[in-house]
Motif scaffolding. Structure first.
Motif, PDB file in Angstrom:
ATOM      1  N   SER A 286       0.823  -1.209   0.000  1.00 54.24           N
ATOM      2  CA  SER A 286       0.000   0.000   0.000  1.00 54.24           C
ATOM      3  C   SER A 286       0.857   1.260   0.000  1.00 54.24           C
ATOM      4  O   SER A 286       0.505   2.266  -0.628  1.00 54.24           O
ATOM      5  CB  SER A 286      -0.954   0.005   1.197  1.00 54.24           C
ATOM      6  OG  SER A 286      -0.238  -0.065   2.425  1.00 54.24           O
ATOM      7  N   THR A 287       1.992   1.218   0.694  1.00 57.90           N
ATOM      8  CA  THR A 287       2.850   2.410   0.753  1.00 57.90           C
ATOM      9  C   THR A 287       3.608   2.639  -0.549  1.00 57.90           C
ATOM     10  O   THR A 287       4.087   3.746  -0.786  1.00 57.90           O
ATOM     11  CB  THR A 287       3.853   2.296   1.910  1.00 57.90           C
ATOM     12  OG1 THR A 287       4.651   1.123   1.734  1.00 57.90           O
ATOM     13  CG2 THR A 287       3.139   2.230   3.248  1.00 57.90           C
ATOM     14  N   VAL A 288       3.729   1.592  -1.378  1.00 52.40           N
ATOM     15  CA  VAL A 288       4.398   1.760  -2.669  1.00 52.40           C
ATOM     16  C   VAL A 288       3.623   2.758  -3.525  1.00 52.40           C
ATOM     17  O   VAL A 288       4.208   3.629  -4.178  1.00 52.40           O
ATOM     18  CB  VAL A 288       4.547   0.411  -3.397  1.00 52.40           C
ATOM     19  CG1 VAL A 288       5.056   0.618  -4.829  1.00 52.40           C
ATOM     20  CG2 VAL A 288       5.488  -0.506  -2.638  1.00 52.40           C
ATOM     21  N   ALA A 289       2.310   2.629  -3.526  1.00 54.13           N
ATOM     22  CA  ALA A 289       1.489   3.540  -4.330  1.00 54.13           C
ATOM     23  C   ALA A 289       1.671   4.986  -3.886  1.00 54.13           C
ATOM     24  O   ALA A 289       1.868   5.880  -4.719  1.00 54.13           O
ATOM     25  CB  ALA A 289       0.020   3.135  -4.242  1.00 54.13           C
ATOM     26  N   SER A 290       1.625   5.236  -2.585  1.00 54.23           N
ATOM     27  CA  SER A 290       1.764   6.618  -2.105  1.00 54.23           C
ATOM     28  C   SER A 290       3.166   7.154  -2.355  1.00 54.23           C
ATOM     29  O   SER A 290       3.328   8.326  -2.736  1.00 54.23           O
ATOM     30  CB  SER A 290       1.410   6.698  -0.618  1.00 54.23           C
ATOM     31  OG  SER A 290       2.204   5.819   0.154  1.00 54.23           O
ATOM     32  N   ALA A 291       4.178   6.314  -2.153  1.00 62.84           N
ATOM     33  CA  ALA A 291       5.559   6.764  -2.370  1.00 62.84           C
ATOM     34  C   ALA A 291       5.820   7.078  -3.839  1.00 62.84           C
ATOM     35  O   ALA A 291       6.445   8.092  -4.172  1.00 62.84           O
ATOM     36  CB  ALA A 291       6.538   5.710  -1.873  1.00 62.84           C
ATOM     37  N   GLN A 292       5.325   6.212  -4.732  1.00 65.72           N
ATOM     38  CA  GLN A 292       5.532   6.446  -6.163  1.00 65.72           C
ATOM     39  C   GLN A 292       4.719   7.642  -6.657  1.00 65.72           C
ATOM     40  O   GLN A 292       5.189   8.411  -7.505  1.00 65.72           O
ATOM     41  CB  GLN A 292       5.161   5.199  -6.960  1.00 65.72           C
ATOM     42  CG  GLN A 292       6.229   4.112  -6.949  1.00 65.72           C
ATOM     43  CD  GLN A 292       7.493   4.538  -7.671  1.00 65.72           C
ATOM     44  OE1 GLN A 292       8.552   4.676  -7.058  1.00 65.72           O
ATOM     45  NE2 GLN A 292       7.408   4.773  -8.966  1.00 65.72           N
ATOM     46  N   ALA A 293       3.519   7.800  -6.123  1.00 61.08           N
ATOM     47  CA  ALA A 293       2.717   8.963  -6.510  1.00 61.08           C
ATOM     48  C   ALA A 293       3.413  10.260  -6.099  1.00 61.08           C
ATOM     49  O   ALA A 293       3.449  11.238  -6.856  1.00 61.08           O
ATOM     50  CB  ALA A 293       1.326   8.883  -5.886  1.00 61.08           C
ATOM     51  N   ASP A 294       3.976  10.257  -4.894  1.00 55.58           N
ATOM     52  CA  ASP A 294       4.712  11.428  -4.425  1.00 55.58           C
ATOM     53  C   ASP A 294       5.929  11.692  -5.295  1.00 55.58           C
ATOM     54  O   ASP A 294       6.199  12.845  -5.677  1.00 55.58           O
ATOM     55  CB  ASP A 294       5.134  11.221  -2.975  1.00 55.58           C
ATOM     56  CG  ASP A 294       5.972  12.379  -2.450  1.00 55.58           C
ATOM     57  OD1 ASP A 294       5.411  13.473  -2.270  1.00 55.58           O
ATOM     58  OD2 ASP A 294       7.198  12.184  -2.234  1.00 55.58           O
ATOM     59  N   TRP A 295       6.666  10.630  -5.641  1.00 62.21           N
ATOM     60  CA  TRP A 295       7.873  10.788  -6.466  1.00 62.21           C
ATOM     61  C   TRP A 295       7.517  11.318  -7.850  1.00 62.21           C
ATOM     62  O   TRP A 295       8.172  12.231  -8.370  1.00 62.21           O
ATOM     63  CB  TRP A 295       8.608   9.454  -6.567  1.00 62.21           C
ATOM     64  CG  TRP A 295       9.842   9.489  -7.410  1.00 62.21           C
ATOM     65  CD1 TRP A 295      10.090   8.768  -8.536  1.00 62.21           C
ATOM     66  CD2 TRP A 295      11.014  10.301  -7.201  1.00 62.21           C
ATOM     67  NE1 TRP A 295      11.338   9.079  -9.046  1.00 62.21           N
ATOM     68  CE2 TRP A 295      11.912  10.013  -8.239  1.00 62.21           C
ATOM     69  CE3 TRP A 295      11.369  11.242  -6.229  1.00 62.21           C
ATOM     70  CZ2 TRP A 295      13.161  10.625  -8.336  1.00 62.21           C
ATOM     71  CZ3 TRP A 295      12.612  11.867  -6.321  1.00 62.21           C
ATOM     72  CH2 TRP A 295      13.488  11.552  -7.370  1.00 62.21           C
ATOM     73  N   ASN A 296       6.472  10.775  -8.447  1.00 66.95           N
ATOM     74  CA  ASN A 296       6.056  11.250  -9.763  1.00 66.95           C
ATOM     75  C   ASN A 296       5.629  12.707  -9.725  1.00 66.95           C
ATOM     76  O   ASN A 296       5.920  13.470 -10.651  1.00 66.95           O
ATOM     77  CB  ASN A 296       4.920  10.368 -10.304  1.00 66.95           C
ATOM     78  CG  ASN A 296       5.415   9.095 -10.960  1.00 66.95           C
ATOM     79  OD1 ASN A 296       5.595   9.040 -12.172  1.00 66.95           O
ATOM     80  ND2 ASN A 296       5.645   8.066 -10.162  1.00 66.95           N
ATOM     81  N   ALA A 297       4.960  13.101  -8.651  1.00 69.13           N
ATOM     82  CA  ALA A 297       4.534  14.497  -8.522  1.00 69.13           C
ATOM     83  C   ALA A 297       5.733  15.428  -8.376  1.00 69.13           C
ATOM     84  O   ALA A 297       5.738  16.536  -8.935  1.00 69.13           O
ATOM     85  CB  ALA A 297       3.599  14.643  -7.321  1.00 69.13           C
ATOM     86  N   ARG A 298       6.737  14.976  -7.657  1.00 69.54           N
ATOM     87  CA  ARG A 298       7.940  15.808  -7.481  1.00 69.54           C
ATOM     88  C   ARG A 298       8.702  15.962  -8.796  1.00 69.54           C
ATOM     89  O   ARG A 298       9.233  17.036  -9.097  1.00 69.54           O
ATOM     90  CB  ARG A 298       8.819  15.194  -6.391  1.00 69.54           C
ATOM     91  CG  ARG A 298       8.189  15.266  -5.000  1.00 69.54           C
ATOM     92  CD  ARG A 298       8.898  14.360  -4.018  1.00 69.54           C
ATOM     93  NE  ARG A 298      10.211  14.868  -3.648  1.00 69.54           N
ATOM     94  CZ  ARG A 298      11.120  14.165  -2.971  1.00 69.54           C
ATOM     95  NH1 ARG A 298      10.831  12.923  -2.587  1.00 69.54           N
ATOM     96  NH2 ARG A 298      12.275  14.705  -2.661  1.00 69.54           N
TER      97      ARG A 298
END
Length: 499
Positions: A286-298
């Motif tokens: 579940s944390t992979v999705a949030s971490a990758q979403a944050d990275w893509n946004a950055r």
């Protein structure tokens, strides 16, 4: 910089080196990295070659990959060829320029682009450019290539003495790899010619080696040079894809994205300490999705046109098999995560089979396992001191519907159903269970949702308001979708398009 670049390109056009137009490149998708010497031998000398890749294009097409990245193919004194002797030629052990032309033409017919490894940080110490520069230093004169390398009148860190005189040259990777002086305008003009030359021979992209060593510790200068390379390549071919090797921390990578480069490999998420492997081993994603979403946004905040380049392992890392404890379910779980992420994922050759390799670099570049018959394989690099642990190769796994190979094929085919995954904006969803990796990706007004279950024992159900009215594009691992609800057996996933 733009005036300088325009001048270079005008000169190339006058010289007849710049084609008037390039054919549209195939759409971006999954990249497949190939160490040519270990892939497929076509002439019986035990060394993989370009014709061997042509002979295996049916296999690459069956994987569904959209790009093949060739590690360096230029003449070189080393087995890995990252110390180049001639930037305009193909190493004779790999074939000829005509072979390369046939490869790029055959790939384009199949919708596959060729990405060439481009080493611009350093050359071989035996390159004629460097030998001439050293002669000029010895005789206290200035020649064409004198300022193409970095020289010092005193000793220092990563400096190596020119025999017979009191000059030292910089070589961050050793005395056999002298560093280029990337501030030299005449050298940059030569690099522009090299880029144009290979694009005229069908290259659709470049992987840029060791970009953090261009100007070690000076990120702004590195970003400026990356910008020059990108602008040069895209002035010739706007669809050219450039991806850089920046094996460093997130903050530095984001600084380098200021160059506007298409992608930088996501090293922080890779390897045994990265989020994909850790999530696969734990069965919690579940944390992979949030971490990758944050990275893509950055990334998007720094360079709106750039995209992530996720991967698990490459030619410098231990093979994914070892990281994932040599267990196929773990390997399937990691692939389920990273191959469905937004951006341009990369598969290292043989990863889709579960090949082994660790320790020395040579062990990480062992021959592709085409079958259990060793006669079908290339010779291993001379300094390799490990045997390949994988016994069932392509021939054996091809007919096994549950094999790792067929898992990769199914995953990449599933990914290819959703073009939004290449350049879309990612938003994490709460799937209601730690084993669920859930997110949406939106591009050009179209949105897909990806729901994956990395648990190896639990069947899970996911019902979210956002999924109501969605259209099922496809699934893997027996996943099903109806009336806005996903039913996910262990190791399974779906992609749906939202209304």
């Amino acid at each position: 910089m733009r005036k300088f670049l325009s001048g270079i390109l005008s000169l190339l056009l006058l010289m007849g080196l710049l084609p008037a137009a390039y054919a549209e490149e195939p759409a971006l998708g999954v990249t497949y990295e190939i160490f040519v010497a270990s892939f497929q031998d076509s002439d019986g000398d035990g060394i993989g070659d370009l014709q061997g890749i042509i002979d295996r294009l049916d296999y690459l097409q069956s994987l569904g990959v959209r790009q093949i990245w060739l590690m360096p193919i230029h003449p070189s004194p080393s087995y890995h060829k990252y110390d180049v002797l001639d930037y305009y030629a193909v190493d004779p052990s790999y074939g000829t320029l005509d072979d390369f032309d046939r490869l790029t033409a055959a790939c384009k017919e199949r919708g596959i682009r060729v990405i060439l490894d481009l080493v611009l940080n350093h050359s071989s110490s035996s390159h004629p450019w460097f030998l001439a520069a050293c002669d000029d230093k010895f005789f206290s004169r200035t020649g064409k290539t004198t300022d193409w390398y970095v020289f010092y009148p005193e000793e220092g860190n990563a400096r190596h003495k020119i025999s017979g005189c009191s000059w030292w040259y910089e070589g961050q990777f050793g005395s056999h790899m002298p560093d280029f002086n990337l501030d030299s305008e005449s050298l940059r003009a030569e690099f522009a010619k090299i880029i144009t030359f290979w694009q005229s021979h069908g290259v659709g992209g470049f992987r840029l080696d060791a970009v953090t060593s261009y100007y070690t510790g000076a990120n702004a200068s590195t970003a400026d040079f990356l910008r020059f390379v990108c602008e040069t390549a895209k002035a010739n071919d706007p669809d050219c894809y450039l991806v850089g090797e920046a094996w460093t921390d997130e903050a530095t990578i984001l600084t380098l994205y200021e160059s506007g480069i298409d992608s930088l490999f996501n090293f922080p998420a890779s390897d045994s300490t990265g989020r994909f492997v850790k999530a696969a081993l734990a069965g919690k994603s579940s944390t992979v999705a949030s971490a990758q979403a944050d990275w893509n946004a950055r990334i998007r905040a720094v360079s709106p046109a750039s995209v992530d380049a996720p991967f698990v392992s490459n030619h410098d890392m231990a093979r994914a098999r070892g990281m994932l404890r040599s267990k196929v379910p773990n390997e399937k779980a990691a692939a389920l995560l990273y191959l469905l992420m937004p951006g341009v994922p990369t598969v290292y050759y043989g990863e889709e089979l579960g090949m082994s390799g660790s320790g020395s670099d040579e062990n990480k570049r062992l021959p592709m396992v085409w079958s259990s018959d060793a006669a079908t394989q290339c010779k291993a690099p001379a300094a390799a001191d490990q045997a390949q642990r994988l016994t069932d190769g392509v021939a054996e796994q091809d007919s096994d519907p549950d094999s790792l190979l067929n898992w990769y094929r199914q995953l990449i085919a599933l990914r290819n159903l959703a073009p939004e995954l290449t350049r879309g904006e990612m938003t994490a969803l709460d799937g209601g269970n730690d084993a669920i990796c859930a997110y949406t990706v939106t591009d050009a007004g179209s949105t897909v949702a990806i729901i994956s279950n990395v648990s190896q024992k639990d069947t899970l159900t996911v019902s979210l308001d956002v999924l109501r009215g969605a259209e099922l594009l496809g699934g893997i691992g027996g996943a099903a979708f109806a009336d806005g609800t996903a039913n996910l057996p262990p190791l399974s996933g779906i992609i749906v398009r939202l209304p």
